[in-house]
Each structure stands twice: as C-alpha cells, then as structure tokens.
Design a protein around this motif. Structure first.
Motif, PDB file in Angstrom:
ATOM      1  N   ILE A  15      -5.828 -11.359 -45.253  1.00 41.77           N
ATOM      2  CA  ILE A  15      -4.771 -12.209 -45.813  1.00 41.77           C
ATOM      3  C   ILE A  15      -3.410 -11.507 -45.728  1.00 41.77           C
ATOM      4  CG2 ILE A  15      -5.039 -11.400 -48.182  1.00 41.77           C
ATOM      5  CD1 ILE A  15      -4.812 -14.376 -49.019  1.00 41.77           C
ATOM      6  N   ASN A  16      -2.362 -12.291 -45.606  1.00 38.83           N
ATOM      7  CA  ASN A  16      -0.975 -11.804 -45.555  1.00 38.83           C
ATOM      8  C   ASN A  16      -0.690 -10.903 -44.359  1.00 38.83           C
ATOM      9  OD1 ASN A  16      -0.275 -13.206 -47.894  1.00 38.83           O
ATOM     10  ND2 ASN A  16      -0.910 -11.519 -49.191  1.00 38.83           N
ATOM     11  N   GLU A  17      -1.228 -11.221 -43.207  1.00 37.50           N
ATOM     12  CA  GLU A  17      -0.912 -10.495 -41.984  1.00 37.50           C
ATOM     13  C   GLU A  17      -0.153 -11.421 -41.052  1.00 37.50           C
ATOM     14  OE1 GLU A  17      -4.241  -7.042 -41.476  1.00 37.50           O
ATOM     15  OE2 GLU A  17      -4.513  -8.869 -40.327  1.00 37.50           O
ATOM     16  N   GLY A  18       0.661 -10.833 -40.193  1.00 39.59           N
ATOM     17  CA  GLY A  18       1.451 -11.633 -39.270  1.00 39.59           C
ATOM     18  C   GLY A  18       1.501 -11.015 -37.896  1.00 39.59           C
ATOM     19  N   GLN A 113       1.994  -6.361 -42.108  1.00 36.07           N
ATOM     20  CA  GLN A 113       1.274  -6.539 -43.378  1.00 36.07           C
ATOM     21  C   GLN A 113       2.262  -6.706 -44.504  1.00 36.07           C
ATOM     22  OE1 GLN A 113      -1.158  -3.020 -43.524  1.00 36.07           O
ATOM     23  NE2 GLN A 113      -2.708  -3.947 -42.240  1.00 36.07           N
TER      24      GLN A 113
END
Length: 113
Positions: A15-18, A113
């Motif tokens: 979660i919350n990775e780009g 992150q």
C-alpha cells in the motif's frame, strides 16, 4: 489473483507505493482492471521533480540508494543512456516527456513510498 499479478508487474507490492508508467494500450487495459485499487493520472513536471528530490531512490547493485546528489545519477545512468541522463533534472525531463530513455530511467528508480 489476476489483480495481484498486475500490481506486482507494475512494481506495486504494498500500500502507498507509486511508480511511473508509459500510458499505452497495454497499460490502459491493466489500469482498467485494477482501477478500484489504484489512483493514476498525468503528473506535472513540478510534481515529478518534487517526488524525485524528496522521495527518490535509485537501484544500484540491487541496493536502494537515496538520490542525494547528481553524482549518484551520473554514475548509474550516464553510460547506460550514452550521456543523455546525467543529473536529476534530466531524469525529470525524461519522465515528464516520456523520452527515449524513459524505460532506463524508470527501471533505475526504486518504487516511491
């Protein structure tokens, strides 16, 4: 199961990775399948610059190295891109314009992150 496979292929493992992606037909289909779990759009040049300078890490010998200065970028990418990318500003330009060295720059970048 298919969604998890697509997320892993896009380097989105938690979660919350780009990450940055070239928006073509294949990516469009994948994004449509995983749309409930991700947010996507076209980032501005300032947003890309901000992301790389604040949260940017590169992959050097399999290790996560902070992009603290241009020396790190030059050592990693200047030979690989034949001198086209030698500093953070060149990376920002390649990612924003989706230039010839986009794939090399994107694979050098660690997931945000």
């Amino acid at each position: 199961k298919n969604v998890k496979k697509i997320l892993n292929n896009m380097k989105l493992k938690s979660i919350n990775e780009g990450t940055f992606r070239r928006y073509d037909e294949a990516t469009k289909k994948k994004l449509h399948l995983i749309e409930p779990w991700v947010t996507y759009g076209i980032p501005s040049k300032n947003m890309i610059n901000d992301l790389i300078r604040r949260r940017g890490h590169g992959k050097i010998d399999g290790k996560r190295i902070r992009l603290s200065d241009n020396v790190v970028v030059e050592k990693a990418l200047s030979d690989e891109t034949e001198g086209a990318v030698i500093c953070v500003d060149d990376m920002v330009h390649e990612l924003h314009m989706v230039g010839n060295e986009f794939k090399k720059v994107n694979s050098f970048l660690w997931t945000f992150q």
